[in-house]
Design a protein around this motif. Structure first.
Motif, short mmCIF file in Angstrom:
data_model
loop_
_atom_site.label_atom_id
_atom_site.label_comp_id
_atom_site.label_asym_id
_atom_site.label_seq_id
_atom_site.Cartn_x
_atom_site.Cartn_y
_atom_site.Cartn_z
N MET A 9 -32.39 -34.04 -38.39
CA MET A 9 -31.21 -33.99 -37.53
C MET A 9 -31.03 -34.76 -36.44
O MET A 9 -32.09 -35.18 -35.78
CB MET A 9 -31.34 -32.39 -36.93
N LEU A 10 -30.13 -35.45 -36.24
CA LEU A 10 -29.74 -36.39 -35.22
C LEU A 10 -29.14 -35.89 -34.02
O LEU A 10 -27.85 -35.67 -34.17
CB LEU A 10 -29.31 -37.71 -35.62
N PRO A 11 -29.65 -35.89 -32.66
CA PRO A 11 -29.04 -35.28 -31.71
C PRO A 11 -28.05 -36.16 -31.19
O PRO A 11 -28.02 -37.53 -30.99
CB PRO A 11 -30.04 -35.20 -30.56
N VAL A 12 -26.56 -35.79 -30.94
CA VAL A 12 -25.42 -36.47 -30.56
C VAL A 12 -24.89 -35.60 -29.49
O VAL A 12 -24.30 -34.60 -30.12
CB VAL A 12 -24.75 -37.06 -31.47
N ASP A 13 -24.45 -35.97 -28.12
CA ASP A 13 -23.74 -35.22 -27.42
C ASP A 13 -24.34 -33.84 -27.40
O ASP A 13 -25.55 -33.38 -27.17
CB ASP A 13 -22.31 -35.33 -27.60
N ASP A 14 -23.57 -32.78 -27.62
CA ASP A 14 -23.77 -31.35 -27.35
C ASP A 14 -24.07 -30.79 -28.80
O ASP A 14 -24.01 -29.64 -29.04
CB ASP A 14 -22.59 -30.50 -26.81
N THR A 15 -24.43 -31.34 -29.85
CA THR A 15 -24.72 -31.30 -31.12
C THR A 15 -25.53 -32.06 -31.81
O THR A 15 -26.49 -32.94 -31.21
CB THR A 15 -23.46 -31.26 -31.96
N THR A 57 -25.95 -40.82 -45.92
CA THR A 57 -24.91 -39.81 -45.66
C THR A 57 -24.92 -38.93 -44.51
O THR A 57 -26.28 -39.00 -44.25
CB THR A 57 -25.05 -39.03 -47.07
N TYR A 58 -24.19 -38.23 -44.04
CA TYR A 58 -24.36 -37.42 -42.90
C TYR A 58 -23.15 -36.41 -42.85
O TYR A 58 -22.07 -36.70 -43.32
CB TYR A 58 -24.48 -37.95 -41.62
N ASP A 59 -23.55 -35.20 -42.39
CA ASP A 59 -22.29 -34.45 -42.32
C ASP A 59 -21.78 -34.35 -40.91
O ASP A 59 -22.54 -34.19 -39.73
CB ASP A 59 -23.00 -32.65 -42.39
N GLU A 60 -20.42 -34.49 -40.57
CA GLU A 60 -20.15 -34.38 -39.60
C GLU A 60 -20.19 -32.88 -38.65
O GLU A 60 -20.57 -32.06 -39.45
CB GLU A 60 -18.20 -34.64 -39.71
N ARG A 61 -19.69 -33.02 -37.55
CA ARG A 61 -19.95 -31.80 -36.64
C ARG A 61 -19.26 -30.50 -37.30
O ARG A 61 -18.08 -30.65 -37.87
CB ARG A 61 -19.24 -32.01 -35.47
N ALA A 62 -20.00 -29.33 -37.68
CA ALA A 62 -19.71 -28.19 -38.05
C ALA A 62 -19.30 -28.23 -39.39
O ALA A 62 -18.79 -27.40 -40.20
CB ALA A 62 -18.41 -27.48 -37.26
N LYS A 67 -24.52 -29.30 -36.93
CA LYS A 67 -24.33 -28.20 -35.71
C LYS A 67 -22.89 -28.16 -35.32
O LYS A 67 -22.23 -29.20 -35.36
CB LYS A 67 -25.50 -28.21 -34.60
N ARG A 68 -22.26 -27.04 -34.74
CA ARG A 68 -21.06 -26.93 -34.17
C ARG A 68 -21.07 -27.72 -32.85
O ARG A 68 -22.22 -28.24 -32.12
CB ARG A 68 -20.80 -25.43 -33.73
N SER A 69 -19.85 -28.03 -32.19
CA SER A 69 -19.58 -28.70 -30.98
C SER A 69 -18.32 -28.35 -30.24
O SER A 69 -17.51 -27.52 -30.80
CB SER A 69 -19.44 -30.27 -31.26
N GLU A 70 -18.12 -28.69 -29.17
CA GLU A 70 -16.98 -28.45 -28.21
C GLU A 70 -15.86 -29.58 -28.45
O GLU A 70 -14.74 -29.34 -28.20
CB GLU A 70 -17.35 -28.38 -27.01
N ASP A 71 -16.31 -30.45 -29.56
CA ASP A 71 -15.23 -31.62 -29.51
C ASP A 71 -15.27 -31.97 -30.95
O ASP A 71 -16.52 -32.64 -31.49
CB ASP A 71 -15.76 -32.96 -28.62
#
Length: 265
Positions: A9-15, A57-62, A67-71
């Motif tokens: 898991m890669l932390p980015v902003d709020d996700t 490869t990576y999964d985009e937000r949500a 994880k989920r995000s506000e953006d």
């Protein structure tokens, strides 16, 4: 460079984004998913290309395991690609994007021509349903997408968030002919022939015709293949054609490096 394999898991902003990197000494290829898809759709393409490449490869937000995000905006998706490349120490990758990911790939290539070797675009094109008609359509269908998410066919977003992504993407796609026209890196398109889920019969094929003017105007952009799949199944049914386009870009990159006296490794 023999890069280490890594999954996490890669932390980015709020996700946090779920990332897989096969590592190894091969040329790095970064895969960009469809709007509500996850990275598992690339398995057959990766298998076709094999260990000569480093697959990221990576999964985009949500989506997927991220994880989920506000953006969930298009701009933040571009920044997420920056974050993945920085975290994995990747320079000048080949980008391979399907649908939403294809539009991300050509916009990132336009903004970062010195940081990318080229892009393969899988069944994305500069057409979109815009204006009031587009907004009404996507608002009408928005309630179905959270239900689809339970079947793995949507993102873990609210109905309105699903609609907002589609509205924004269609507006960006519709304005993309000038972006494609000025790309200076080699780009290969792999197009399907059939429709997508929710589109009217023949609607997608009409949209693909808009690429004709782009192909005629920009010599850096070429059609690698047109395959007998619909939009949703192109990666599953025609992974060899996508892999072939990646290999074409690899050769093009080698020639460019040799022209500049850098050699090709």
């Amino acid at each position: 460079m023999n890069a280490p394999a890594w999954t996490g898991m890669l932390p980015v902003d709020d996700t946090e984004l779920y990332v897989r990197d096969t590592g190894g000494p091969g040329r790095p290829v970064v895969y960009l998913n469809g709007a509500y898809a996850d990275q598992k759709h690339w398995k057959r393409v990766i298998a076709e290309l094999g260990p000569d490449y480093r697959h990221i490869t990576y999964d985009e937000r949500a989506r997927g395991k991220s994880k989920r995000s506000e953006d969930y905006s298009f701009e933040v998706c571009l920044r997420d690609l920056d974050a993945v490349l920085k975290a994995r120490g990747v320079e000048r990758p080949l980008l391979v994007g399907w649908s939403y990911g294809g539009i991300l790939a050509w916009h990132w290539t336009d903004r970062n021509p010195d940081r990318v070797a080229g892009a393969v675009i899988v069944d994305a094109f500069p057409v979109g349903l815009t204006g009031e008609a587009g907004r009404k359509l996507f608002r009408r269908y928005r309630l179905l997408l959270p239900i689809s998410a339970r079947l793995g066919l949507g993102a873990r977003m609210s109905a309105d968030e699903h609609a907002d992504i589609n509205i924004e993407l269609n507006e960006i796609a519709a304005d993309s002919v000038p972006v494609l026209g000025r790309l200076t890196r080699p780009v290969r398109f792999v197009l399907a022939t059939g429709d997508s889920l929710g589109s009217e019969a023949g609607e997608m094929e009409e949209g693909r015709k808009v690429l004709d003017e782009v192909l005629a105007a920009n010599p850096n952009i070429k059609l690698s293949a047109k395959v007998p799949s619909n939009h949703s199944n192109v990666l599953r049914n025609d992974s060899p054609a996508v892999a072939k386009a990646v290999r074409e870009l690899t050769v093009a990159r080698c020639h460019a490096e040799e022209d500049f006296g850098k050699g090709c490794s």
